[in-house]
Motif scaffolding. Structure first.
Motif, PDB file in Angstrom:
ATOM      1  N   ARG A  62     -54.232 -29.165 -77.857  1.00 45.41           N
ATOM      2  CA  ARG A  62     -53.101 -28.671 -78.850  1.00 45.41           C
ATOM      3  C   ARG A  62     -52.913 -27.068 -78.730  1.00 45.41           C
ATOM      4  NH1 ARG A  62     -53.667 -26.224 -83.540  1.00 45.41           N
ATOM      5  NH2 ARG A  62     -55.347 -27.697 -84.368  1.00 45.41           N
ATOM      6  N   LEU A 119     -51.932 -33.981 -83.574  1.00 45.59           N
ATOM      7  CA  LEU A 119     -51.980 -32.811 -83.954  1.00 45.59           C
ATOM      8  C   LEU A 119     -52.766 -32.152 -85.320  1.00 45.59           C
ATOM      9  CD1 LEU A 119     -47.963 -32.003 -83.697  1.00 45.59           C
ATOM     10  CD2 LEU A 119     -49.750 -31.500 -82.099  1.00 45.59           C
ATOM     11  N   VAL A 159     -51.938 -25.553 -87.010  1.00 47.31           N
ATOM     12  CA  VAL A 159     -50.878 -25.900 -86.140  1.00 47.31           C
ATOM     13  C   VAL A 159     -49.786 -24.903 -86.468  1.00 47.31           C
ATOM     14  CG1 VAL A 159     -48.934 -27.592 -85.437  1.00 47.31           C
ATOM     15  CG2 VAL A 159     -51.448 -28.329 -86.299  1.00 47.31           C
ATOM     16  N   ARG A 195     -42.674 -30.663 -83.702  1.00 46.87           N
ATOM     17  CA  ARG A 195     -44.045 -31.545 -83.645  1.00 46.87           C
ATOM     18  C   ARG A 195     -44.081 -32.519 -82.727  1.00 46.87           C
ATOM     19  NH1 ARG A 195     -47.396 -30.485 -87.929  1.00 46.87           N
ATOM     20  NH2 ARG A 195     -48.697 -32.489 -87.787  1.00 46.87           N
ATOM     21  N   THR A 216     -49.057 -31.594 -75.951  1.00 48.74           N
ATOM     22  CA  THR A 216     -50.505 -31.514 -75.991  1.00 48.74           C
ATOM     23  C   THR A 216     -51.160 -32.615 -75.056  1.00 48.74           C
ATOM     24  OG1 THR A 216     -50.421 -30.746 -78.371  1.00 48.74           O
ATOM     25  CG2 THR A 216     -52.512 -32.185 -77.642  1.00 48.74           C
TER      26      THR A 216
END
Length: 840
Positions: A744, A804, A811, A817, A824
């Motif tokens: 991530r 996440l 983050v 997102r 990711t």
């Protein structure tokens, strides 16, 4: 922190390692296959990531080539025998002694208790008195018994489980016909400089290396491999010397610098890095079986992490190996022993101990004594003396008396206090212990004191800051076990190793009889032993240096000049290049046991710089790369795999030394640990992202990530870790929170710094992870993967939030997102590539 549930993952990628020959055979970048499976619900879709065999360099195999490839595989996994010298160039140590040791010495070797027919085949006089007629195999009883079909006469006996191959019989027969020339055992003969160096005083060690390797290749009608490309070379240097990947900027600079001294300058830069000591310490800690827990019974924590920091400092400060030996074995006995030398004696306390309430003191003191002998003989002498606890060695000249005489050197170690003071606290108590600061902390305190003297009383703000820093440093002192000498305990030979049997003779501290003696009228001490181990004139310094040089070679090639890193005895393999090993050994001793100097000479050789790409023919002739016609290609050590991912992701916290760290670990993993019951608590700050060398080492329950990648429990000396190739390792790379979080964070970097287009971002990602741009096939496959995940995460926002949410690192709020989750997924695949976790 828990592991990411695979059934809830939007895209679960499983690298099919067992079916990817890329994990076992190396091809240059752009020539290996990784099968990656993506499972979405009940639908399985296969992404063929990196199946890009270059048609220019690898054509479609014919049926006969496929047969050859089968033979290649058989040779690699050990089905086919290694090619060895035959005919006129038979050598006793290389070709004959290993056969006799494996098939004959158990009954006709050093152990007089089990010796049959009063025949010793390891001693020339005895062998030629009754079993061997030099020059005449037809008249030799040895050959007659080997060929005799009568079960009463055949040797080795049919029920022994030993059987000579046709090739072995031919070698023995030819050797006798050639005169049955014996040689002193190679490991115990003083090493000599190479004739190449004697003929040319200006010949450098790396020139001698290349000469010996090329001469042996000529004998086998082989040629060295071409040099590796600059990208491969810089990655190799970084992983070998500092255990971290190079940045794209470092790669670009190295590739663009065509000056004659660029390569050597990079070697010097990396050897001077603090990370060098961290990389080297991983291997040394395996040898000396360093761990943060006691091992037996409740496996409680004990205090020893400052010793690990001493090891890192020793490599970085380039302390000579002979001095490292003295400080670890007997730092407390050195004149005016320093705090660092006392910390080094923690080596004597690294063994496993029990803190159970009902332990028998006498029993465990005998267990501890045996543990020490096993370790010191393996680490420094490459000897396998464990069997001598109960009987004389079956294959080497070591005896039970030698075993207990070596143990007597450590009879003065104060080790019994924990039987009274040890408890189930965490950490438990194992006096004697000292509260210590790191070398750098002590240096900083001196600097602070000097600054405080220079600051005026009125400068309260500056003075206050320094006082606060001083207080914080002093409060961070850690306890560590040290060695304190007491009156030596009585040491006896224990018949059959039985601690209850006191009928054996009392022994005093002494070295193995066949290797000489330590002079003097007083009791020999641990310091005497350390000096003997590193004395090339009156001790076994030549043996000790040989063992270490072979291991340093292994660290830079993936295999030693002798494949037996922990057994320089009869059951080990002799070196393929004995003259080269001897030469490097002498160079090592003459350099003042300078580790960095030795490593640099190897690193500068053309042999080291070779490509690791191979051919079917080369693998058939030399499946284990003992001729060094190519470099090695192999998976990185467990700690380095983790460090690599953190570095790529920009998460690595570059703090030097300090207490052990606790990465994420599955909940309930310690549920079977008792005395006391405990729950694992992972670090909640930057300690989470420190290098793997600092990870808390729980002997009974080693961290699952380390275990999956073959790190040892460190109950015994480990000179060579296995390299398994399992789906479990791929699952760890995909699901361990450290790697999910790294993916991530890597994805955030890709989106923030990788450019505006998907292709630019993928190029950025590949350059960060594997130091090159993706090819067309990779772009197509990974773009397809990216788009599928974009669609999924747009539709399943909760799934995006879940992936996440793994890890402590916050983050980046400004990023979309679903888009970050999709990238990711891509980052997880890239971090799972065989190329990412391999040293080529």
């Amino acid at each position: 922190m828990r592991f990411h549930k695979k059934q809830e993952q939007p895209a679960f990628f499983f690298q099919c390692w067992l079916f990817s020959f890329a994990g076992r055979f190396h091809a240059p970048a752009g020539q290996f296959a990784d099968l990656v499976f993506m499972i979405e619900g009940t639908v399985e879709r296969v992404y063929l990531l990196k199946l890009s065999m270059s048609r220019k360099q690898m054509s479609i195999p014919t049926s006969s080539q496929l047969v050859s490839f089968g033979l290649l595989w058989a040779a690699t996994v050990g089905i086919l025998p290694e090619h060895r010298a035959c005919g006129d160039d038979l050598n006793y140590n290389r070709d004959i002694r290993p056969i006799l040791s494996d098939k004959c010495f158990y009954c006709h070797g050093p152990d007089e208790e089990d010796r049959q027919a009063d025949l010793r085949l390891d001693v020339e006089e005895s062998a030629k008195d009754s079993a061997i007629v030099s020059g005449n195999p037809d008249e030799s009883e040895l050959i007659a018994r080997i060929l005799d079909g009568d079960p009463e006469l055949h040797m080795p006996p049919f029920d022994s489980g030993k059987k000579l191959t046709k090739d072995e019989i031919e070698k023995l027969t030819s050797w006798i016909r050639q005169g049955a020339v014996y040689q002193p055992f190679w490991a115990y003969v003083p090493p000599k400089k190479s004739n190449v160096a004697n003929q040319n005083e200006n010949a450098s060690a790396h020139t001698v290396i290349d000469h010996h390797i090329s001469e042996r290749l000529k004998q086998q009608q082989l040629k060295p491999s071409p040099p590796a490309d600059p990208v491969t070379l810089i990655r190799r240097l970084y992983f070998d010397i500092v255990g971290l990947p190079p940045s794209p900027e470092a790669v670009d600079t190295f590739v663009a610098d065509h000056s004659a001294g660029a390569y050597e300058a990079l070697v010097d830069e990396l050897l001077a890095s603090d990370h060098f000591g961290e990389r080297m310490a991983i291997y040394w800690l395996d040898l000396v079986r360093y761990a943060d827990t006691v091992g037996y019974h409740g496996d409680q924590d004990h205090s020893i992490s400052p010793y690990r920091d001493w090891v890192i400092d020793a490599f970085n400060d380039n302390i000579s190996f002979d001095q490292m030996t003295r400080e670890q074995l007997a730092g407390d006995l050195l004149p005016e022993s320093t705090i660092d030398q006392k910390i080094a004696t923690g080596y004597n306390r690294l063994l496993q101990t029990s803190h159970e309430g009902g332990v028998q003191v006498k029993e465990y003191l005998s267990i501890y004594a045996a543990d020490r002998v096993r370790n010191i003989s393996s680490v420094w002498m490459g000897a396998t003396m464990a069997c001598c606890q109960c009987h004389n060695h079956k294959f080497d000249p070591y005896t039970m008396k030698d075993f207990y005489s070596l143990a007597a050197f450590f009879a003065d170690v104060d080790e019994a206090q924990h039987f009274k003071l040890g408890n189930n606290d965490l950490p438990t108590h194992r006096p004697p212990e000292l509260d210590v600061l790191t070398k750098r902390q002590r240096k900083r305190l001196v600097e602070i004191e000097e600054l405080l003297k220079q600051i005026d009383e009125g400068e309260t703000k500056s003075r206050g800051a320094l006082e606060a820093e001083k207080k914080n440093i002093e409060a961070s002192a850690r306890p560590t076990m040290v060695t304190v000498s007491i009156a030596p305990r009585e040491m006896r030979v224990l018949p059959r190793g039985n601690w209850l049997d006191d009928s054996g003779p009392v022994v005093v501290s002494a070295v193995p009889e066949f290797l000489g003696e330590i002079g003097g009228n007083e009791r020999a001490t641990r310091l005497d032993l350390a000096n003997w181990l590193t004395d090339s004139e009156n001790g076994v310094g030549g043996l000790t240096a040989r063992v270490q040089v072979n291991r340093f070679w292994y660290l830079l090639f993936g295999t030693g000049l002798s494949r037996s890193l922990d057994d320089f005895g009869g059951q080990g393999e002799p070196p393929t290049h004995p003259e080269l090993l001897d030469h490097l050994t002498v160079e090592f001793i003459e350099s003042g046991w300078n580790i960095k100097s030795l490593m640099k000479e190897i690193l500068l050789s053309e042999t080291y710089k070779q490509s690791s790409a191979t051919t079917v023919h080369l693998l058939e002739v030399d499946p284990y790369n003992q001729l060094f016609a190519r470099q090695g290609s192999y998976r990185l050590p467990a700690e380095v795999i983790r460090d690599n991912a953190l570095m790529i992701a920009g998460l690595l916290h570059d703090e030097y030394g300090g207490a052990s760290i606790r990465p994420y670990q599955p909940g309930g993993y310690y549920r079977h640990l008792n005395f006391p019951k405990r729950e694992y608590t992972s670090d909640k700050d930057a300690q989470q992202y420190r290098r793997g060398v600092y990870i808390h080492w729980q002997r009974q329950f080693l961290h699952p990530m380390l275990k999956a990648f073959d790190a040892p429990s460190r109950e015994e000396c480990t000179a060579q870790r296995p390299r398994s190739n399992t789906p479990l390792a791929a699952l760890v790379l995909l699901n361990d929170p450290s790697f999910v979080e790294a993916a991530r964070s890597f994805a955030e970097q890709i989106l923030l710094h990788g450019g505006a287009t998907d292709q630019d971002r993928l190029t950025f990602a590949f350059r960060k992870a594997v130091s090159r741009a993706p090819d067309d096939v990779e772009l197509k496959v990974v773009l397809g993967l990216l788009n599928d995940n974009r669609k999924h995460y747009k539709e399943q926002s909760a799934a995006a939030d879940e992936i996440l949410g793994v890890g402590l690192d916050e983050v980046e709020e400004n990023l979309n997102r679903p888009e970050l989750a999709a990238w990711t997924a891509v980052a997880r695949v890239i971090l799972n590539l065989n190329e990412t976790i391999s040293r080529n």
